[in-house]
Write a protein that holds these residues in place. Sequence first.
Motif, short mmCIF file in Angstrom:
data_model
loop_
_atom_site.label_atom_id
_atom_site.label_comp_id
_atom_site.label_asym_id
_atom_site.label_seq_id
_atom_site.Cartn_x
_atom_site.Cartn_y
_atom_site.Cartn_z
N GLY A 1 -108.50 4.91 30.49
CA GLY A 1 -108.14 5.65 31.69
C GLY A 1 -106.65 5.61 31.94
O GLY A 1 -106.04 6.63 32.32
N GLU A 2 -106.04 4.44 31.72
CA GLU A 2 -104.59 4.33 31.90
C GLU A 2 -103.85 5.16 30.87
O GLU A 2 -102.81 5.76 31.17
CB GLU A 2 -104.18 2.86 31.81
N SER B 1 -96.18 8.02 25.18
CA SER B 1 -96.48 9.13 24.27
C SER B 1 -97.37 8.66 23.12
O SER B 1 -97.13 7.60 22.54
CB SER B 1 -95.19 9.71 23.71
N PRO B 2 -98.36 9.45 22.73
CA PRO B 2 -99.19 9.11 21.58
C PRO B 2 -98.61 9.61 20.27
O PRO B 2 -99.18 9.36 19.21
CB PRO B 2 -100.50 9.85 21.88
N GLU C 1 -99.30 2.51 23.98
CA GLU C 1 -98.91 1.21 24.53
C GLU C 1 -97.55 0.75 24.03
O GLU C 1 -96.87 -0.03 24.70
CB GLU C 1 -99.99 0.18 24.20
N SER C 2 -97.13 1.24 22.87
CA SER C 2 -95.82 0.84 22.34
C SER C 2 -94.71 1.78 22.77
O SER C 2 -93.53 1.46 22.60
CB SER C 2 -95.87 0.78 20.80
N LYS D 1 -107.12 4.87 17.70
CA LYS D 1 -105.98 5.09 16.80
C LYS D 1 -104.73 5.44 17.58
O LYS D 1 -103.62 4.98 17.26
CB LYS D 1 -106.31 6.20 15.81
N MET D 2 -104.88 6.25 18.63
CA MET D 2 -103.71 6.72 19.38
C MET D 2 -103.23 5.72 20.42
O MET D 2 -102.06 5.74 20.81
CB MET D 2 -104.03 8.05 20.07
#
Length: 846
Positions: A616-617, A583-584, A577-578, A571-572
């Motif tokens: 991991g990233e 930041s999540p 990635e955006s 979900k996060m």
Amino acid sequence: MNHKIMRRCLSALISGMLIASCGSAALPLSGNAAGNLIKNSTFENGTKDWGTYKESGGSCALSTDDGRLALTVKNVGKVNYAVQVYYDIIPLYKNGVYRLKYDISSTVDRFVEGMIQMNGGDYRAYTWKGLNLTSTPQTVEYEFTMEEETDIMAKLVFNCGIQEKYEGELPEHTIYIDNVSLELVDDSNVDYDADKPYAPSININQVGYRPDSKKTAVFRDVTNQTEFSVVNADTKEKVFTGKLENKKENASAGETNYTGDFSSVTKAGKYYISCDGLDDSYTFEIGDKVYSNLIDDSVKMLYLQRCGVKVEDATFGHAACHTSQATVYGTNQKIDVSGGWHDAGDYGRYVVPAAKTVADLLYAYQAAPSLYSDSLGIPESGNGVPDILDEARFELEWMMKMQAPDGGAYHKVSCATFPGYVAPTEEKDELIVTPVSSTATADFCASMALAAEFYEKYDSDFAKKCMEAANKSWAWLESNPNFLFKNPEDIVTGEYGDMTDKDERYWAAVQMYRATKDDKYLASAGKSYTGLDWSTVGDYGNIAILTMNGADKNSDVYKNAQAAVLKQADKMIGNVESSPYGSPLTKYNWGSNMTIANAGIIFGLAQQLTGGENYGEAAQAQLNYLLGANPVATCFVSGYGTVSPENPHHRPSMAAGKAMKGMLAGGVNENLEDSAAKAYLADAPAAKCYVDNSESYSTNEITIYWNSPLTYLLTLTDPSVAPAPVQPATEAPTQPATEAPTTEPATTALATEAPTTEPVTTAPATEAPTQPANVKYGDANLDGDVTLSDALLILQYVANSQKYNIDGQGLVNADCFNPGDGITGQDALAIQKLDAKVIASLPDRA
């Protein structure tokens, strides 16, 4: 609900959707706007923006009377600032000429002080007038020049406490104030840009990167640049040139970002990023042990927070503090609860956050024992036990003192109010132990069961003592099945309140199972829960089973725990990635840095479970954010990076005049919940609402349970971390199957309420307790009202929680139908029923 009412609700709901989609943003006011700086100056809006402070026996009430502000002084107290009326947040610029004017009178003849003062620190007055009041209104008007450094969070204050030099004690009376104005009449010598912080155009992890980790720089202020270079800081040689990519409009930060990947640079050394037309980035390091000192200091900070014993340190050392016995609230009983760590920027000690801290430390050690030495320089160093375990034990031994004879755990120990900005040995008020709570008891039980496992190798007697304490607290939980918590009304220190204890009981049950292998605890566990906050701890139960040697991977409890962790990570990860900064979060609440560290832990666990490189990233991205790759270009750990907190809201640091090293600040908080945040961040984008100011307790305080997830995250991102234990499958357990995991994210943000008291002229300030805000059932969007727009948001969240996000306190508020059961369409229906006046208030219960 009848059909007519339902149609009315649905019609309004649709209207709310249209209004929400067409709303416009308010334009910010400039800091040097002409006109009156006092917004509510003639009190047509009641007492809005005005407040009172009371202490030392002072008593008063604030209202309006015939268009005037009316301060009824019931008792003048024992000091001149025992009663104050004030207007908060006035920007005063150095060399600015101001005109102050107001009308004032009193129903009894008396002397008061009128001033504009520093809102914190030594509370010095920038301008002061002694006023002899009578029943006849007098107009005070004069000009003054701000001769000191710019202070945009000053406050207008009237000291109405006892004035022994003039009249001493007085009967009850009322002071009237009206027609207040403060104008900047001459700013010709003002430099408005003098105190604006530098904002670098290239942001990186200021501490550095491990050689094989993903490395990304974030660029802003880009015009026509297309390339960047990595430069060796020692030789000035360009070692890599890359492309600016992934242009994104970053609304939360109010900027346009590009990123540049330089992961291929792996050679150990010091570097910086250069890009034509932009300032070079801060220098960073690449190396295998780039975080070694940081890991050590994140734990060493806890030693410097020790209470009840002598602490050895050149700057922050002190004699034993808080050694007197404490009174159990509501009784004459006194008990010894010395020891443990000071919880945060004040000197209270609390079982609930202590449990989170201990769990983070022990599970961090489990993940990579080789990272932790026996040489941190604490008293136990060199005893053959890793210092991280010694430090955790110091807290566990204090927690044992907080166990009541019946097995329950007292919730906290503190004084009744926050202390001044003093060293720990200077807080000498009575210590009070608050009543037992089920949340503290369940967390205590889990912590002791966990500790029994980790200390068996080093001290079997202590491990046995921990397990005995766990068993005793478990028995209390079984005998007290209902949620129990009550914070005394006359204690204003951190409450650490909660809405439910189900997640705490889940953690305790699974941790007891891990310690004993007795299936009865799994039967008690029930469904899975999530959360790594102090108020939502379900993921510690999930970690317990997922990292347990010999765990049955075919069992329902294991499968549910695994599903819960992976669901949160998936979900996060879209947000990560955006986001150019990785930041999540879509909303930044109090303690956002803890939430980000917690998210990194979830990603790290997901990588352990699956081997997924993307997890991991994402975990590394959270570490990069905390260490400088963020919109405020700050390494949030004091003493690290190029720019880090120098003025934390932390009494030992404030008393010493120097920030203690290795502390993680609370971070960005878009809710502006203290005077410094309101003053300095009024026009800041959400993702930039952070200020390095000691008065900003809502963005710049520290806590033990913000440091501990940093320690855990630093560990989980280390290459030495092995996958979670993999055991041969065994036959399914006989206990009842657990339910599917809840859908709430693990990283529920920490929200807190505004302070209940205000700073005084020479007395210490108080801060808002580090605790959840008072719940406003139904207010899912946190706009202060409960309307059909909240119902709409809840329905959208239930339908697609990834697209329509509710964070932090909004989730707590949204759970307004049978609180504790999670967010469903029933919560939206409850709001509609309230709007239709079918019910009179929330929560609605079945």
